[in-house]
Structure formats: C-alpha cells, structure tokens
Design an enzyme around this catalytic site. Structure first.
Site, PDB file in Angstrom:
ATOM      1  N   ASN A  82       0.810  -1.213   0.000  1.00 31.47           N
ATOM      2  CA  ASN A  82       0.000   0.000   0.000  1.00 31.47           C
ATOM      3  C   ASN A  82       0.846   1.268   0.000  1.00 31.47           C
ATOM      4  O   ASN A  82       0.354   2.334  -0.374  1.00 31.47           O
ATOM      5  CB  ASN A  82      -0.911  -0.029   1.241  1.00 31.47           C
ATOM      6  CG  ASN A  82      -1.555   1.294   1.519  1.00 31.47           C
ATOM      7  OD1 ASN A  82      -2.459   1.704   0.796  1.00 31.47           O
ATOM      8  ND2 ASN A  82      -1.060   2.006   2.528  1.00 31.47           N
ATOM      9  N   ASP A  88       3.156  15.564  -7.425  1.00 32.97           N
ATOM     10  CA  ASP A  88       2.432  16.015  -8.619  1.00 32.97           C
ATOM     11  C   ASP A  88       3.080  17.233  -9.275  1.00 32.97           C
ATOM     12  O   ASP A  88       3.472  18.186  -8.606  1.00 32.97           O
ATOM     13  CB  ASP A  88       0.985  16.372  -8.248  1.00 32.97           C
ATOM     14  CG  ASP A  88       0.169  15.164  -7.807  1.00 32.97           C
ATOM     15  OD1 ASP A  88       0.671  14.026  -7.918  1.00 32.97           O
ATOM     16  OD2 ASP A  88      -0.973  15.360  -7.362  1.00 32.97           O
ATOM     17  N   GLY A 143      -1.002  16.097 -14.396  1.00 33.73           N
ATOM     18  CA  GLY A 143      -0.072  16.402 -13.299  1.00 33.73           C
ATOM     19  C   GLY A 143       0.524  15.181 -12.640  1.00 33.73           C
ATOM     20  O   GLY A 143       1.224  15.298 -11.634  1.00 33.73           O
ATOM     21  N   TYR A 147       3.130   9.294 -11.142  1.00 39.22           N
ATOM     22  CA  TYR A 147       2.244   8.445 -10.339  1.00 39.22           C
ATOM     23  C   TYR A 147       1.406   7.527 -11.241  1.00 39.22           C
ATOM     24  O   TYR A 147       1.241   6.334 -10.952  1.00 39.22           O
ATOM     25  CB  TYR A 147       1.349   9.353  -9.502  1.00 39.22           C
ATOM     26  CG  TYR A 147       0.444   8.694  -8.502  1.00 39.22           C
ATOM     27  CD1 TYR A 147       0.931   8.340  -7.238  1.00 39.22           C
ATOM     28  CD2 TYR A 147      -0.894   8.457  -8.782  1.00 39.22           C
ATOM     29  CE1 TYR A 147       0.089   7.765  -6.292  1.00 39.22           C
ATOM     30  CE2 TYR A 147      -1.739   7.889  -7.850  1.00 39.22           C
ATOM     31  CZ  TYR A 147      -1.251   7.544  -6.598  1.00 39.22           C
ATOM     32  OH  TYR A 147      -2.090   6.988  -5.665  1.00 39.22           O
TER      33      TYR A 147
HETATM   34  N1  CAA Z   1      -7.279  19.087 -16.878  1.00 40.20           N
HETATM   35  C1  CAA Z   1      -7.017  20.053 -17.802  1.00 40.20           C
HETATM   36  N2  CAA Z   1      -6.381  21.206 -17.503  1.00 40.20           N
HETATM   37  C2  CAA Z   1      -5.968  21.378 -16.262  1.00 40.20           C
HETATM   38  C3  CAA Z   1      -6.212  20.425 -15.246  1.00 40.20           C
HETATM   39  C4  CAA Z   1      -6.884  19.244 -15.614  1.00 40.20           C
HETATM   40  N3  CAA Z   1      -7.158  18.291 -14.723  1.00 40.20           N
HETATM   41  N4  CAA Z   1      -5.688  20.873 -14.100  1.00 40.20           N
HETATM   42  C5  CAA Z   1      -5.148  22.086 -14.358  1.00 40.20           C
HETATM   43  N5  CAA Z   1      -5.334  22.395 -15.674  1.00 40.20           N
HETATM   44  C6  CAA Z   1      -4.903  23.584 -16.385  1.00 40.20           C
HETATM   45  C7  CAA Z   1      -5.160  24.839 -15.529  1.00 40.20           C
HETATM   46  O1  CAA Z   1      -6.473  25.307 -15.719  1.00 40.20           O
HETATM   47  C8  CAA Z   1      -4.126  25.797 -16.052  1.00 40.20           C
HETATM   48  O2  CAA Z   1      -4.565  26.329 -17.272  1.00 40.20           O
HETATM   49  P1  CAA Z   1      -4.177  27.832 -17.695  1.00 40.20           P
HETATM   50  O3  CAA Z   1      -2.680  27.850 -17.813  1.00 40.20           O
HETATM   51  O4  CAA Z   1      -4.888  28.011 -18.995  1.00 40.20           O
HETATM   52  O5  CAA Z   1      -4.675  28.711 -16.585  1.00 40.20           O
HETATM   53  C9  CAA Z   1      -2.933  24.898 -16.385  1.00 40.20           C
HETATM   54  O6  CAA Z   1      -3.484  23.578 -16.550  1.00 40.20           O
HETATM   55  C10 CAA Z   1      -1.925  24.875 -15.275  1.00 40.20           C
HETATM   56  O7  CAA Z   1      -2.591  24.510 -14.040  1.00 40.20           O
HETATM   57  P2  CAA Z   1      -2.039  24.955 -12.636  1.00 40.20           P
HETATM   58  O8  CAA Z   1      -1.948  26.450 -12.563  1.00 40.20           O
HETATM   59  O9  CAA Z   1      -2.821  24.260 -11.576  1.00 40.20           O
HETATM   60  O10 CAA Z   1      -0.561  24.384 -12.720  1.00 40.20           O
HETATM   61  P3  CAA Z   1       0.400  24.046 -11.580  1.00 40.20           P
HETATM   62  O11 CAA Z   1       1.686  23.711 -12.242  1.00 40.20           O
HETATM   63  O12 CAA Z   1       0.385  25.090 -10.512  1.00 40.20           O
HETATM   64  O13 CAA Z   1      -0.215  22.719 -10.890  1.00 40.20           O
HETATM   65  C11 CAA Z   1      -0.867  20.439 -10.726  1.00 40.20           C
HETATM   66  C12 CAA Z   1      -0.477  21.591 -11.662  1.00 40.20           C
HETATM   67  C13 CAA Z   1       0.273  20.170  -9.732  1.00 40.20           C
HETATM   68  C14 CAA Z   1      -1.068  19.226 -11.577  1.00 40.20           C
HETATM   69  C15 CAA Z   1      -2.142  20.817  -9.928  1.00 40.20           C
HETATM   70  O14 CAA Z   1      -3.150  21.151 -10.857  1.00 40.20           O
HETATM   71  C16 CAA Z   1      -2.611  19.661  -9.080  1.00 40.20           C
HETATM   72  O15 CAA Z   1      -2.152  19.460  -7.962  1.00 40.20           O
HETATM   73  N6  CAA Z   1      -3.574  18.844  -9.581  1.00 40.20           N
HETATM   74  C17 CAA Z   1      -4.091  17.694  -8.867  1.00 40.20           C
HETATM   75  C18 CAA Z   1      -3.513  16.437  -9.411  1.00 40.20           C
HETATM   76  C19 CAA Z   1      -4.198  15.258  -8.758  1.00 40.20           C
HETATM   77  O16 CAA Z   1      -5.360  14.987  -8.987  1.00 40.20           O
HETATM   78  N7  CAA Z   1      -3.480  14.543  -7.922  1.00 40.20           N
HETATM   79  C20 CAA Z   1      -4.063  13.443  -7.232  1.00 40.20           C
HETATM   80  C21 CAA Z   1      -3.385  13.272  -5.898  1.00 40.20           C
HETATM   81  S1  CAA Z   1      -4.233  12.093  -4.887  1.00 40.20           S
HETATM   82  C22 CAA Z   1      -3.893  10.613  -5.580  1.00 40.20           C
HETATM   83  O17 CAA Z   1      -3.166  10.502  -6.512  1.00 40.20           O
HETATM   84  C23 CAA Z   1      -4.564   9.424  -4.960  1.00 40.20           C
HETATM   85  C24 CAA Z   1      -5.166   8.540  -5.961  1.00 40.20           C
HETATM   86  O18 CAA Z   1      -4.652   7.472  -6.210  1.00 40.20           O
HETATM   87  C25 CAA Z   1      -6.427   8.946  -6.586  1.00 40.20           C
END
Ligand code: CAA
Length: 240
Positions: A82, A88, A143, A147
């Site tokens: 696990n 990310d 992102g 992972y």
């Molecule tokens: N789909 C499409 N576009 C997206 C998006 C998505 N899911 N997320 C963000 N964007 C776009 C934003 O709107 C932004 O567009 P603009 O430049 O036109 O404004 C661009 O992409 C950049 O986004 P950010 O400003 O958020 O960029 P960042 O570099 O600051 O962060 C990131 C990017 C780190 C990926 C952040 O969006 C994030 O943390 N996302 C969550 C990722 C996620 O779901 N992780 C899961 C963790 S939990 C897990 O993994 C457990 C499991 O098993 C399920």
C-alpha cells in the site's frame, strides 16, 4: 493458526484501515511505515498493531525488515503493498527527483516487498498479495505522469506475478481506488479537488474503510480463483 499479514504504509489512510480490518477479521497484522514517527506511535497505541520502520524503496532495508518480521512473528502469508507517495507536477516542470522518487516508492517498493516474501510463499504453496494501484493508473491524471506510470506499472506487475504464482496457491491482485479521504488526497488543492469530486458519480470521496473491504475480500482463502484481477473501487469515476 492466524494468518500473518504485512501491510506497507500501514499507519494512516487506506493502509491503516486495512490493517485494522484484517486484525478485526482474525489476522495477525504487522504494519510497515517510513514517514511520521509520531503518527506511527499513535497508531500502534490505538490499535496494538506492531509497527516496523523501513523504506520500501530501499531493496536491502526491505529484505532485512521482512526477514526480521518473519523471525519474530512467523512467515508472511498475506502481503498488502500500500505504501505510496505523490509528487504532482506537469511534466514540463517535473524534476528527475519527482519522477524517480514516485517510481522508486510506488512501483519499486512493490517489487522489493514481493521479492522478500515470494520464495517462502512458493515453498509453502500459499500466498495472498494485494497491490494498491489507483484509478489514475487506469485513466491517467493531469499532473501525474510519474504516479500514473507507477500505478499502471503495478497492474502489469500484478498480472505477471499472478501467472507465476498460480500453480503454487499464490494469488496476486490489484485494487484501483478512486479518490479517497486520506492525507494524500487532502493535499490536492481545494479547487482542483472540488472539480474531481464533481466528476465522481457517487458524488463524494471514498472512505479508507470502503477500500479495505476490497482487500479483505481478495485475501480471503475463499478467493483462491481470483488472481491477476484489478478491482476498481472508485464511485463510478472511471469504468475500465
Ligand atoms: N485538466 C485540464 N487542464 C488542467 C487540469 C486538468 N485536470 N488541471 C489544471 N489544468 C490547467 C489549468 O487550468 C491551467 O490552465 P491555464 O494555464 O490556462 O490557466 C494549467 O493547466 C496549469 O494549471 P495549474 O496552474 O494548476 O498548474 P500548476 O503547475 O500550478 O499545478 C498540478 C499543476 C500540480 C497538476 C495541480 O493542478 C494539481 O495538484 N492537480 C491535482 C492532481 C491530482 O489529482 N493529484 C491526485 C493526488 S491524490 C492521488 O493521486 C490518490 C489517488 O490514487 C487517486
């Protein structure tokens, strides 16, 4: 005699819920952890489940850690991989360290742990292994090239090892949880998480206990014909 189960990353989130459910179901449970000592001590204080510290990403530490667990408690019949981390970042901003650490812990840890128990399971002609993958290993996630790759890798690893173990009474399965109410998910920026939950047909995060139920089912002796499977528990977010 009670079956002996080892749960990696087992002092919080899905691992802790799994350890508690296995214990309540009659297993002798040992949990591994690497991160937070205070959290680990609180867990063992609350549950009386023994904890052992090592880094699953380190091959030698893992072999030694598991050898010590076996010497103390007996051979491990049931292994739950696990332990996992996220780092990310969109790929164009991802450092090599962000890539490497996730591959080493999430996928490398799975190899290191399985490698340490598999010979004993083959000799005893019994074993239950459950590897915790993720919905994001099936669907991909913005992102999470690191992972998603590690979690998809776990599914291939699971299928290959299932083939190798089938004639020796060893089942190897994966669970692909959806977004679950854990520390890992609460670290996702609130606005982003809101959008993710809006895309879950059940309309909420899973509880860690809802994932643990799947583990208990797969490790049961009666589940001997289920091997190489990936059980999705994701509230309908992604139907592979
Ligand atoms: N789909 C499409 N576009 C997206 C998006 C998505 N899911 N997320 C963000 N964007 C776009 C934003 O709107 C932004 O567009 P603009 O430049 O036109 O404004 C661009 O992409 C950049 O986004 P950010 O400003 O958020 O960029 P960042 O570099 O600051 O962060 C990131 C990017 C780190 C990926 C952040 O969006 C994030 O943390 N996302 C969550 C990722 C996620 O779901 N992780 C899961 C963790 S939990 C897990 O993994 C457990 C499991 O098993 C399920």
């Amino acid at each position: 005699m009670a079956r002996i189960a080892l749960v990696s990353g087992g002092v919080s989130g899905i691992g802790a819920a799994t350890a508690k459910l296995l214990k309540a179901s009659g297993y002798t449970v040992i949990t591994n952890f690497f991160g937070n000592d205070n959290e680990a001590e609180a867990f063992t204080h609350e549950t009386a489940i023994p904890i052992r510290k090592w880094n699953v990403a380190d091959f030698d530490e893992t072999q030694n850690g598991i050898a010590a667990v076996c010497a103390e408690f007996g051979p491990i019949d049931t292994l739950i991989n696990n332990a996992g981390i996220t780092r990310d970042s969109m790929l164009h901003k991802m450092s090599y360290e962000q890539w490497r650490s996730v591959i080493d812990v999430d996928l490398g840890g799975c190899f290191n742990m399985c490698r340490a128990v598999i010979e004993g399971m083959r000799e005893r002609r019994f074993g239950r292994i459950v590897n915790i993958s993720s919905v994001n290993g099936l669907s991909g996630q913005f992102g999470q090239t690191n992972y998603s790759a590690a979690k998809a890798g776990i599914i291939g690893f699971t299928k290959a090892l299932a083939l190798e173990g089938a004639a020796r009474g060893i089942t190897v399965n994966a669970i692909a949880p959806g977004y679950t109410n854990t520390g890992m998910v609460s670290a996702v920026p609130a606005k982003v998480l809101e959008g993710i939950v809006a895309g879950v047909p059940v309309g909420r995060l899973a509880t860690p206990q809802e994932i643990a139920r799947g583990v208990l089912f797969l490790v049961d002796e009666g589940s001997a014909f289920i091997t190489g499977a990936t059980l999705s528990i994701n509230g309908g977010k992604y139907m592979a």
